[in-house]
Design an enzyme around this catalytic site. Structure first.
Site, mmCIF file in Angstrom:
data_model
loop_
_atom_site.group_PDB
_atom_site.id
_atom_site.type_symbol
_atom_site.label_atom_id
_atom_site.label_comp_id
_atom_site.label_asym_id
_atom_site.label_seq_id
_atom_site.Cartn_x
_atom_site.Cartn_y
_atom_site.Cartn_z
ATOM 1 N N CYS A 140 50.658 -16.777 62.066
ATOM 2 C CA CYS A 140 49.607 -17.801 62.016
ATOM 3 C C CYS A 140 49.813 -18.423 60.217
ATOM 4 O O CYS A 140 49.150 -19.176 60.046
ATOM 5 C CB CYS A 140 48.262 -17.137 61.881
ATOM 6 N N HIS A 163 43.730 -21.175 57.763
ATOM 7 C CA HIS A 163 44.038 -20.668 59.127
ATOM 8 C C HIS A 163 42.828 -20.457 59.787
ATOM 9 O O HIS A 163 41.880 -19.917 59.495
ATOM 10 C CB HIS A 163 45.035 -19.653 59.061
ATOM 11 N N ASN A 202 41.982 -20.699 68.044
ATOM 12 C CA ASN A 202 43.032 -20.176 67.101
ATOM 13 C C ASN A 202 44.339 -20.817 67.403
ATOM 14 O O ASN A 202 45.066 -20.297 68.424
ATOM 15 C CB ASN A 202 43.094 -18.638 66.827
HETATM 16 N N1 ACO Z 1 32.122 -10.796 75.454
HETATM 17 C C1 ACO Z 1 31.091 -10.032 75.247
HETATM 18 N N2 ACO Z 1 31.263 -8.719 74.731
HETATM 19 C C2 ACO Z 1 32.224 -8.381 74.424
HETATM 20 C C3 ACO Z 1 33.467 -9.371 74.272
HETATM 21 C C4 ACO Z 1 33.287 -10.590 75.081
HETATM 22 N N3 ACO Z 1 34.308 -11.481 75.253
HETATM 23 N N4 ACO Z 1 34.606 -8.562 73.889
HETATM 24 C C5 ACO Z 1 34.149 -7.571 73.163
HETATM 25 N N5 ACO Z 1 32.763 -7.152 73.578
HETATM 26 C C6 ACO Z 1 31.820 -6.239 73.152
HETATM 27 C C7 ACO Z 1 32.441 -4.823 72.866
HETATM 28 O O1 ACO Z 1 32.974 -4.270 74.043
HETATM 29 C C8 ACO Z 1 31.633 -4.328 72.057
HETATM 30 O O2 ACO Z 1 30.838 -3.839 72.603
HETATM 31 P P1 ACO Z 1 30.106 -2.104 72.301
HETATM 32 O O3 ACO Z 1 29.195 -2.460 70.953
HETATM 33 O O4 ACO Z 1 29.148 -1.834 73.426
HETATM 34 O O5 ACO Z 1 31.301 -1.266 72.252
HETATM 35 C C9 ACO Z 1 30.914 -5.308 71.263
HETATM 36 O O6 ACO Z 1 31.218 -6.484 72.231
HETATM 37 C C10 ACO Z 1 31.649 -5.814 69.945
HETATM 38 O O7 ACO Z 1 33.094 -5.623 69.742
HETATM 39 P P2 ACO Z 1 33.723 -5.976 68.709
HETATM 40 O O8 ACO Z 1 35.242 -5.609 68.974
HETATM 41 O O9 ACO Z 1 33.047 -5.083 67.655
HETATM 42 O O10 ACO Z 1 33.448 -7.351 68.246
HETATM 43 P P3 ACO Z 1 33.665 -7.957 66.855
HETATM 44 O O11 ACO Z 1 32.515 -8.511 66.045
HETATM 45 O O12 ACO Z 1 34.944 -7.189 65.977
HETATM 46 O O13 ACO Z 1 34.282 -9.371 67.103
HETATM 47 C C11 ACO Z 1 36.676 -10.451 67.224
HETATM 48 C C12 ACO Z 1 35.656 -9.424 68.013
HETATM 49 C C13 ACO Z 1 35.945 -11.955 67.327
HETATM 50 C C14 ACO Z 1 37.918 -10.302 68.209
HETATM 51 C C15 ACO Z 1 36.937 -10.064 66.043
HETATM 52 O O14 ACO Z 1 37.153 -8.809 65.710
HETATM 53 C C16 ACO Z 1 37.948 -11.026 65.129
HETATM 54 O O15 ACO Z 1 37.704 -12.144 65.261
HETATM 55 N N6 ACO Z 1 39.163 -10.573 64.734
HETATM 56 C C17 ACO Z 1 40.121 -11.078 64.114
HETATM 57 C C18 ACO Z 1 40.921 -11.667 65.119
HETATM 58 C C19 ACO Z 1 41.787 -12.872 64.489
HETATM 59 O O16 ACO Z 1 41.643 -13.258 63.844
HETATM 60 N N7 ACO Z 1 43.181 -12.676 65.318
HETATM 61 C C20 ACO Z 1 43.888 -13.710 64.853
HETATM 62 C C21 ACO Z 1 45.006 -13.220 63.988
HETATM 63 S S1 ACO Z 1 45.991 -14.529 63.811
HETATM 64 C C22 ACO Z 1 47.570 -14.291 64.503
HETATM 65 O O17 ACO Z 1 48.534 -13.827 64.095
HETATM 66 C C23 ACO Z 1 47.399 -14.679 65.918
#
Ligand code: ACO
Length: 330
Positions: free
Chosen positions: A127, A251, A281
């Site tokens: 990215c 990004h 993304n």
């Molecule tokens: N729908 C509903 N609930 C969900 C989902 C979903 N799709 N996915 C996970 N959950 C649940 C989990 O099971 C968890 O439940 P629990 O608390 O009972 O265990 C809860 O929601 C929270 O999950 P988290 O993983 O803590 O959620 P978080 O707030 O961290 O958000 C996310 C997840 C959006 C993926 C975030 O961590 C993020 O954006 N990370 C960065 C990702 C990113 O930018 N990646 C790209 C990098 S660039 C590249 O090189 C491609």
């Protein structure tokens, strides 16, 4: 001294819109959860469609079904806008982390589609790819390559594990291109910063033939730090402060990452470029898509200082301070 400026630009998006509602047919999730956690409402996909039950899959009517076709379409628009013929381009750089095949480079078919024979290569910095590409293109222009067509293009839908509810909703497909041309003097690239920490590969990767694996919270945390540190380094090298920045073009990974980084940099929301709500993304394509959206909506003016900053798998990061020059006639 030879500097660079941008004289043309173009974008390409696949026709198919996948909404958060569509995603709820794949696994247990909701529009509300996805929007709140990421700022995304919909994304475009070139491959698919990813809804259950799957309707018959037709090739996309607009032909934009691969990284190569998206890249060529965006590149064609950039050349057309700049009024530059294919034979005047010295090099095509296709920044992508989702090439259509292992061998050869995607840029070969893109160059063929555009009628360019002078040189073509791919650049994969995930990215951070487009900003790495901008720095590379600028260096090559300084070394004598008068015009470089720089394209960020991705079909992340092919690298996504559509059964993994923890990250499948994040990604989308698309392309954005700019024509980078030589100008006398300092030009637009005032400062840049590139980085990588290869020890962090396990945080985000995809093996051949299998979908993306990501440790979302750890990527989130490090992404904010990398963006802020790199942006600060570029600002210092440009001898500017955040108050000099008219627009931050980050990004587009997650609106919460963008807002957290902007807040630490002390940038108000009205100085952030964002398209994530409707693109998701798109990795290497995300900065050019956000930049071109801002230009076309009148948010970028001659002489404005822009701050570009990206981070991605690797982990890689990159930032640049760019002084915008309106191309002649605009
Ligand atoms: N729908 C509903 N609930 C969900 C989902 C979903 N799709 N996915 C996970 N959950 C649940 C989990 O099971 C968890 O439940 P629990 O608390 O009972 O265990 C809860 O929601 C929270 O999950 P988290 O993983 O803590 O959620 P978080 O707030 O961290 O958000 C996310 C997840 C959006 C993926 C975030 O961590 C993020 O954006 N990370 C960065 C990702 C990113 O930018 N990646 C790209 C990098 S660039 C590249 O090189 C491609």
């Amino acid at each position: 001294m030879t500097g660079v400026t941008i004289t043309g630009w173009g974008t390409a998006l696949p026709e198919q819109v996948v909404t958060n509602e569509d995603i709820t047919t794949l696994f247990d999730t909701s529009d509300e959860w996805i929007f709140e956690r990421s700022g995304i409402r919909s994304r475009r996909t070139a491959t698919g469609p990813f809804v259950k039950p799957p309707p018959p899959v037709d090739p996309p009517a607009n032909g934009l079904g691969t990284t190569g076709t998206l890249a060529a379409e965006a590149g064609r628009k950039a050349l057309e806008m700049a009024g530059v013929a294919p034979e005047q381009v010295r090099l095509v750089i296709v920044c992508t982390t989702t090439p259509d095949q292992l061998i050869p480079a995607n840029s070969a078919s893109v160059a063929a589609a555009l009628g360019i024979r002078s040189g073509a290569m791919d650049l994969n910095a995930a990215c951070a790819g487009f900003t790495y590409g901008l720095v590379t293109a600028s260096g090559l222009v300084a070394a004598g390559a008068e015009r470089v067509l720089l394209i960020g293009a991705e079909t992340l839908s092919r690298a996504t594990n559509w059964n993994d509810r923890t990250n499948a909703f994040l990604f989308g497909d698309g392309a954005g291109a700019v024509l980078v041309e030589a100008v006398p003097g300092e030009g637009s690239l005032l400062a840049w910063d590139l980085g990588v920490d290869g020890n962090l590969v396990p945080l985000l990767y995809a093996q051949h033939g299998s979908g993306m694996v990501m440790r979302g919270q750890e990527v989130f945390r490090r992404a904010v730090l990398a963006t802020v540190d790199s942006a600060t380094a570029s600002l210092e090298r440009a001898k500017l402060t955040i108050d000099d920045i008219a627009l931050f073009v980050p990004h587009q990974a997650n609106i919460r990452i963008i807002e957290a980084a902007a807040s630490r940099l002390k940038l108000p929301p009205e100085r952030i470029a964002s398209v994530i709500q409707r693109t998701g993304n798109t990795s290497s394509a995300s900065i050019p898509l956000a930049l071109i959206d801002a230009i076309e909506n009148g948010r970028v003016h001659d002489g404005d200082h822009l701050l570009l900053a990206g981070f991605g798998a690797g982990m890689t990061w990159a930032s640049a301070v760019w002084r915008w020059q309106d191309p002649p006639g605009r």
